[in-house]
Design a protein around this motif. Structure first.
Motif, PDB file in Angstrom:
ATOM      1  N   PHE A 103       7.529  -4.252  -0.361  1.00 15.74           N
ATOM      2  CA  PHE A 103       6.276  -3.688   0.132  1.00 15.74           C
ATOM      3  C   PHE A 103       5.868  -2.437  -0.634  1.00 15.74           C
ATOM      4  CE2 PHE A 103       7.112  -6.484   3.727  1.00 15.74           C
ATOM      5  CZ  PHE A 103       5.850  -7.036   3.889  1.00 15.74           C
ATOM      6  N   LEU A 104       6.827  -1.628  -1.072  1.00 12.20           N
ATOM      7  CA  LEU A 104       6.487  -0.457  -1.879  1.00 12.20           C
ATOM      8  C   LEU A 104       5.837  -0.865  -3.202  1.00 12.20           C
ATOM      9  CD1 LEU A 104       9.638   1.757  -1.226  1.00 12.20           C
ATOM     10  CD2 LEU A 104       7.281   2.280  -0.521  1.00 12.20           C
ATOM     11  N   ALA A 105       6.148  -2.063  -3.691  1.00 10.56           N
ATOM     12  CA  ALA A 105       5.585  -2.546  -4.958  1.00 10.56           C
ATOM     13  C   ALA A 105       4.261  -3.288  -4.767  1.00 10.56           C
ATOM     14  CB  ALA A 105       6.596  -3.464  -5.646  1.00 10.56           C
ATOM     15  N   THR A 106       3.835  -3.480  -3.527  1.00 12.35           N
ATOM     16  CA  THR A 106       2.630  -4.254  -3.245  1.00 12.35           C
ATOM     17  C   THR A 106       1.408  -3.357  -3.141  1.00 12.35           C
ATOM     18  OG1 THR A 106       3.918  -5.917  -2.063  1.00 12.35           O
ATOM     19  CG2 THR A 106       1.568  -5.841  -1.581  1.00 12.35           C
ATOM     20  N   ARG A 107       0.316  -3.770  -3.795  1.00 15.64           N
ATOM     21  CA  ARG A 107      -0.966  -3.054  -3.664  1.00 15.64           C
ATOM     22  C   ARG A 107      -1.743  -3.650  -2.500  1.00 15.64           C
ATOM     23  NH1 ARG A 107      -3.141   0.860  -7.293  1.00 15.64           N
ATOM     24  NH2 ARG A 107      -4.722   0.663  -5.709  1.00 15.64           N
ATOM     25  N   PHE A 108      -2.473  -2.795  -1.800  1.00 15.44           N
ATOM     26  CA  PHE A 108      -3.283  -3.193  -0.657  1.00 15.44           C
ATOM     27  C   PHE A 108      -4.722  -2.756  -0.857  1.00 15.44           C
ATOM     28  CE2 PHE A 108       0.831  -3.539   1.198  1.00 15.44           C
ATOM     29  CZ  PHE A 108       0.717  -4.340   2.322  1.00 15.44           C
ATOM     30  N   ALA A 109      -5.657  -3.508  -0.268  1.00 16.27           N
ATOM     31  CA  ALA A 109      -6.996  -2.970  -0.051  1.00 16.27           C
ATOM     32  C   ALA A 109      -6.788  -2.005   1.109  1.00 16.27           C
ATOM     33  CB  ALA A 109      -7.963  -4.081   0.324  1.00 16.27           C
ATOM     34  N   PRO A 110      -7.196  -0.738   0.983  1.00 11.22           N
ATOM     35  CA  PRO A 110      -6.858   0.239   2.021  1.00 11.22           C
ATOM     36  C   PRO A 110      -7.528  -0.052   3.361  1.00 11.22           C
ATOM     37  CG  PRO A 110      -8.388   1.180   0.433  1.00 11.22           C
ATOM     38  CD  PRO A 110      -8.006  -0.174  -0.086  1.00 11.22           C
ATOM     39  N   GLY A 111      -6.934   0.498   4.416  1.00 14.18           N
ATOM     40  CA  GLY A 111      -7.553   0.417   5.728  1.00 14.18           C
ATOM     41  C   GLY A 111      -8.793   1.292   5.763  1.00 14.18           C
ATOM     42  N   GLU A 112      -9.680   0.987   6.694  1.00 13.44           N
ATOM     43  CA  GLU A 112     -10.916   1.764   6.802  1.00 13.44           C
ATOM     44  C   GLU A 112     -11.154   2.220   8.232  1.00 13.44           C
ATOM     45  OE1 GLU A 112     -14.281  -0.360   5.245  1.00 13.44           O
ATOM     46  OE2 GLU A 112     -13.390  -0.522   3.246  1.00 13.44           O
ATOM     47  N   TRP A 113     -11.822   3.331   8.323  1.00 13.91           N
ATOM     48  CA  TRP A 113     -12.297   3.856   9.592  1.00 13.91           C
ATOM     49  C   TRP A 113     -13.729   4.309   9.349  1.00 13.91           C
ATOM     50  CZ3 TRP A 113     -13.635   8.881  11.377  1.00 13.91           C
ATOM     51  CH2 TRP A 113     -13.811   8.961  12.759  1.00 13.91           C
ATOM     52  N   ALA A 136     -12.303   4.647   3.389  1.00 18.20           N
ATOM     53  CA  ALA A 136     -10.885   4.350   3.166  1.00 18.20           C
ATOM     54  C   ALA A 136     -10.047   5.499   3.721  1.00 18.20           C
ATOM     55  CB  ALA A 136     -10.600   4.158   1.687  1.00 18.20           C
ATOM     56  N   VAL A 137      -9.014   5.175   4.502  1.00 20.13           N
ATOM     57  CA  VAL A 137      -8.176   6.190   5.135  1.00 20.13           C
ATOM     58  C   VAL A 137      -6.701   5.821   4.999  1.00 20.13           C
ATOM     59  CG1 VAL A 137      -9.928   6.892   6.836  1.00 20.13           C
ATOM     60  CG2 VAL A 137      -8.329   5.047   7.394  1.00 20.13           C
ATOM     61  N   LYS A 138      -5.846   6.798   5.226  1.00 20.45           N
ATOM     62  CA  LYS A 138      -4.411   6.556   5.312  1.00 20.45           C
ATOM     63  C   LYS A 138      -4.158   5.773   6.594  1.00 20.45           C
ATOM     64  CE  LYS A 138      -3.135  10.853   3.024  1.00 20.45           C
ATOM     65  NZ  LYS A 138      -2.472  12.153   3.205  1.00 20.45           N
ATOM     66  N   SER A 139      -3.306   4.755   6.512  1.00 16.70           N
ATOM     67  CA  SER A 139      -3.076   3.927   7.695  1.00 16.70           C
ATOM     68  C   SER A 139      -1.609   3.551   7.847  1.00 16.70           C
ATOM     69  CB  SER A 139      -3.933   2.665   7.621  1.00 16.70           C
ATOM     70  OG  SER A 139      -3.635   1.929   6.465  1.00 16.70           O
ATOM     71  N   TYR A 187      -1.513   9.376   9.221  1.00 13.75           N
ATOM     72  CA  TYR A 187      -1.759   7.962   8.937  1.00 13.75           C
ATOM     73  C   TYR A 187      -2.219   7.299  10.230  1.00 13.75           C
ATOM     74  CZ  TYR A 187       0.325   8.318   4.311  1.00 13.75           C
ATOM     75  OH  TYR A 187       0.585   8.638   2.999  1.00 13.75           O
ATOM     76  N   LEU A 188      -3.444   6.738  10.230  1.00 21.47           N
ATOM     77  CA  LEU A 188      -4.012   6.145  11.436  1.00 21.47           C
ATOM     78  C   LEU A 188      -3.330   4.823  11.769  1.00 21.47           C
ATOM     79  CD1 LEU A 188      -7.847   6.677  10.888  1.00 21.47           C
ATOM     80  CD2 LEU A 188      -6.309   7.968  12.379  1.00 21.47           C
ATOM     81  N   PRO A 189      -2.953   4.622  13.045  1.00 17.30           N
ATOM     82  CA  PRO A 189      -2.358   3.336  13.437  1.00 17.30           C
ATOM     83  C   PRO A 189      -3.414   2.230  13.423  1.00 17.30           C
ATOM     84  CG  PRO A 189      -2.565   4.789  15.328  1.00 17.30           C
ATOM     85  CD  PRO A 189      -2.985   5.583  14.133  1.00 17.30           C
ATOM     86  N   ARG A 190      -2.988   1.005  13.268  1.00 16.90           N
ATOM     87  CA  ARG A 190      -3.872  -0.152  13.146  1.00 16.90           C
ATOM     88  C   ARG A 190      -4.952  -0.217  14.233  1.00 16.90           C
ATOM     89  NH1 ARG A 190      -7.521  -2.774  12.882  1.00 16.90           N
ATOM     90  NH2 ARG A 190      -7.715  -4.995  12.623  1.00 16.90           N
TER      91      ARG A 190
END
Length: 139
Positions: free
Chosen positions: A95-105, A109-112, A29-32
């Protein structure tokens, strides 16, 4: 090589990466700071004050969110600060119940992994619910 000496062999990089992810599944998971675009919550996250007795009227902490490439929060862990167990569990579940627009690199779209500052405040006279966090509360 002397008798009785252990034999060291080099593992291919792919095997090492697989071993690392088994040891810690959150390593990929990539850091911010490495993201070209941070994940964004699709709705505000409100943290309710549970019906428990705690020592203080205010708590602040940092939660690490592990968000996959589809915008699902796969885990939420306390990164800094202290929270009573009931407050931590409320934050984790919110937060586990919240949907996000995924992070990008690089447009992909990547794991973040992002850090979210939490602020729980309680009016001692009225037991007011906690102040929530939205995408602007991320650091």
């Amino acid at each position: 090589m002397a008798a009785g000496q252990p034999v060291l062999t080099a593992l291919p990089a792919l095997e090492l990466a697989s071993l690392a992810s088994v040891a810690d599944p959150w390593l990929d998971y990539l850091p911010r700071p490495l993201l070209s675009r941070a994940p964004q919550a699709l709705a505000p996250v409100m943290l309710e004050w549970p019906d428990v007795t705690v020592d203080k009227d205010q708590y602040q902490a940092v939660l690490a969110l592990y968000i996959d490439e589809s915008g699902l929060v796969r885990d939420a862990k306390l990164d800094d600060g202290e929270l009573p167990a009931a407050l931590l569990e409320v934050a984790r579940q919110a937060f586990l119940a919240t949907r996000f627009a995924p992070g990008e690199w690089g447009g992909q779209a990547v794991k973040s992994r992002v850090l979210v500052e939490l602020s729980y405040e309680q009016d001692p006279a009225t037991r007011v619910a906690a102040r929530g966090v939205n995408g602007a509360g991320q650091r």
